[in-house]
Design a protein around this motif. Structure first.
Motif, PDB file in Angstrom:
ATOM      1  N   MET A   1       7.785 -17.390  12.760  1.00 52.22           N
ATOM      2  CA  MET A   1       7.661 -15.930  12.815  1.00 52.22           C
ATOM      3  C   MET A   1       8.431 -15.314  11.657  1.00 52.22           C
ATOM      4  SD  MET A   1       8.834 -13.316  15.840  1.00 52.22           S
ATOM      5  CE  MET A   1       7.794 -14.133  17.041  1.00 52.22           C
ATOM      6  N   ASP A   2       7.820 -14.307  11.028  1.00 51.89           N
ATOM      7  CA  ASP A   2       8.446 -13.608   9.922  1.00 51.89           C
ATOM      8  C   ASP A   2       9.607 -12.773  10.468  1.00 51.89           C
ATOM      9  OD1 ASP A   2       8.976 -12.336   7.529  1.00 51.89           O
ATOM     10  OD2 ASP A   2       7.427 -10.839   7.836  1.00 51.89           O
ATOM     11  N   GLN A   3      10.846 -13.157  10.112  1.00 60.10           N
ATOM     12  CA  GLN A   3      12.022 -12.518  10.702  1.00 60.10           C
ATOM     13  C   GLN A   3      12.118 -11.023  10.388  1.00 60.10           C
ATOM     14  OE1 GLN A   3      14.125 -14.091  12.778  1.00 60.10           O
ATOM     15  NE2 GLN A   3      15.294 -12.210  13.132  1.00 60.10           N
ATOM     16  N   PRO A   4      11.937 -10.594   9.132  1.00 55.31           N
ATOM     17  CA  PRO A   4      12.021  -9.152   8.870  1.00 55.31           C
ATOM     18  C   PRO A   4      11.023  -8.339   9.686  1.00 55.31           C
ATOM     19  CG  PRO A   4      12.156 -10.383   6.830  1.00 55.31           C
ATOM     20  CD  PRO A   4      11.757 -11.357   7.885  1.00 55.31           C
ATOM     21  N   THR A   5       9.800  -8.834   9.823  1.00 52.24           N
ATOM     22  CA  THR A   5       8.800  -8.108  10.606  1.00 52.24           C
ATOM     23  C   THR A   5       9.160  -8.123  12.079  1.00 52.24           C
ATOM     24  OG1 THR A   5       7.095  -8.730   9.010  1.00 52.24           O
ATOM     25  CG2 THR A   5       6.349  -7.923  11.146  1.00 52.24           C
ATOM     26  N   ARG A   6       9.655  -9.250  12.559  1.00 53.83           N
ATOM     27  CA  ARG A   6      10.093  -9.319  13.952  1.00 53.83           C
ATOM     28  C   ARG A   6      11.184  -8.289  14.230  1.00 53.83           C
ATOM     29  NH1 ARG A   6      14.218 -13.386  16.743  1.00 53.83           N
ATOM     30  NH2 ARG A   6      15.520 -11.781  15.779  1.00 53.83           N
ATOM     31  N   ASP A   7      12.123  -8.150  13.277  1.00 48.47           N
ATOM     32  CA  ASP A   7      13.193  -7.172  13.448  1.00 48.47           C
ATOM     33  C   ASP A   7      12.629  -5.754  13.473  1.00 48.47           C
ATOM     34  OD1 ASP A   7      15.015  -9.211  13.507  1.00 48.47           O
ATOM     35  OD2 ASP A   7      15.641  -8.972  11.405  1.00 48.47           O
ATOM     36  N   SER A  10      11.134  -5.227  16.873  1.00 45.37           N
ATOM     37  CA  SER A  10      12.185  -5.072  17.887  1.00 45.37           C
ATOM     38  C   SER A  10      12.814  -3.687  17.816  1.00 45.37           C
ATOM     39  CB  SER A  10      13.264  -6.139  17.694  1.00 45.37           C
ATOM     40  OG  SER A  10      12.740  -7.430  17.904  1.00 45.37           O
ATOM     41  N   HIS A  38       3.632 -11.262  17.096  1.00 48.54           N
ATOM     42  CA  HIS A  38       5.082 -11.097  17.123  1.00 48.54           C
ATOM     43  C   HIS A  38       5.580 -10.811  18.535  1.00 48.54           C
ATOM     44  CE1 HIS A  38       5.819 -11.296  12.831  1.00 48.54           C
ATOM     45  NE2 HIS A  38       4.812 -10.473  12.618  1.00 48.54           N
ATOM     46  N   GLN A  45      10.836 -15.762  23.676  1.00 49.82           N
ATOM     47  CA  GLN A  45      12.284 -15.888  23.500  1.00 49.82           C
ATOM     48  C   GLN A  45      13.075 -15.072  24.512  1.00 49.82           C
ATOM     49  OE1 GLN A  45      12.941 -14.697  19.448  1.00 49.82           O
ATOM     50  NE2 GLN A  45      12.118 -16.593  18.581  1.00 49.82           N
ATOM     51  N   THR A  80      21.035  -8.714  21.628  1.00 49.63           N
ATOM     52  CA  THR A  80      20.790  -9.206  20.269  1.00 49.63           C
ATOM     53  C   THR A  80      20.839  -8.068  19.263  1.00 49.63           C
ATOM     54  OG1 THR A  80      19.431 -11.031  21.076  1.00 49.63           O
ATOM     55  CG2 THR A  80      19.137 -10.382  18.781  1.00 49.63           C
ATOM     56  N   GLU A  84      23.513  -7.358  16.071  1.00 49.76           N
ATOM     57  CA  GLU A  84      23.104  -7.113  14.690  1.00 49.76           C
ATOM     58  C   GLU A  84      23.745  -5.836  14.151  1.00 49.76           C
ATOM     59  OE1 GLU A  84      18.885  -7.086  14.512  1.00 49.76           O
ATOM     60  OE2 GLU A  84      18.668  -9.198  15.056  1.00 49.76           O
TER      61      GLU A  84
END
Length: 232
Positions: A1-7, A10, A38, A45, A80, A84
């Motif tokens: 999963m693309d982390q920046p897009t996931r963030d 979220s 996503h 998770q 989470t 951050e």
């Protein structure tokens, strides 16, 4: 999963949830299929969960048929995101201390506390002059901001203001200026000198602030003489 897009997904759920995949796609400029991918990952998770509702996102009743899945952050997702933001805030204050000096951090802490005090002052002042009643009012507005605050009184009239949650707990562990400025703001709001007995930032299970009982006005020599004459 693309982390920046996931963030990004979220954070949008945090701000807008409960929200549908279609709404997320429109806001983020992604395809519905990409957003659902996503969301599936975040749900696996345990970071998001489906919020059931009989109303549409605009508040109108839904028609017949399968309702759209609307997403909110789970408790784990909130934790989470908080972590951050804690890291980001700590890095900002570290940079401020390194480039402008410790006094700049203290100045930021004071300004933050003063803004909190300005927001809470109307409710506290409406409670009257007594420190106990003002502490009760302060606990109420703190709880509205997520501090899980309450007051405890003892037979001598003193009060303890307890906060079960602190949004800046982990940052304050590294920058105690935040706690110090908040304590001073409480003193100003309550009209008495308060003392911090314990803090979440230092590993205690609750932030505890001692609020002393109001002092009785001293009796003048003339008043005592008058009372003595009346008694005679």
């Amino acid at each position: 999963m693309d982390q920046p897009t996931r963030d990004r997904v979220s954070r949008e759920i945090l701000q807008q949830g409960p929200v549908t995949a279609r709404d997320l796609a429109e806001t983020l400029g992604l395809t519905p299929a990409a957003v659902r991918r996503h969301l599936d990952g975040l749900e696996a998770q345990g970071l998001v969960e489906v919020h059931s509702s009989s109303t549409a996102s605009d508040g109108s009743p839904r028609g017949r048929g399968r309702p759209a899945r609307r997403y909110v952050l789970s408790d784990s997702g909130h934790a989470t995101m908080s972590a951050e933001y804690d890291h980001l805030a700590a890095h900002v204050l570290e940079y401020l201390a390194r480039t402008a000096g410790p006094e700049a951090v203290a100045g930021f802490a004071r300004e933050r506390a003063e803004r909190l005090a300005a927001r809470y002052r109307p409710a506290v002042e409406a409670a009257g002059p007594g420190p106990g009643s003002r502490a009760q009012a302060l606990a109420g507005v703190l709880s509205e901001d997520g501090y899980a605050a309450a007051v405890r009184s003892n037979p001598r009239g003193a009060t303890q203001l307890c906060q079960g949650h602190c949004p800046v707990q982990h940052v304050a562990a590294r920058f105690p200026q935040l706690c110090e400025a908040e304590t001073q703001a409480f003193s100003t709001l309550l009209g008495v000198h308060v003392q911090r007995l314990a803090t979440l930032a230092h590993g205690e299970h609750v932030c505890t602030t001692h609020v002393p009982a109001p002092l009785e006005a001293p009796v003048s020599r003339e008043k005592r003489a008058d009372d003595h004459r009346v008694a005679s």
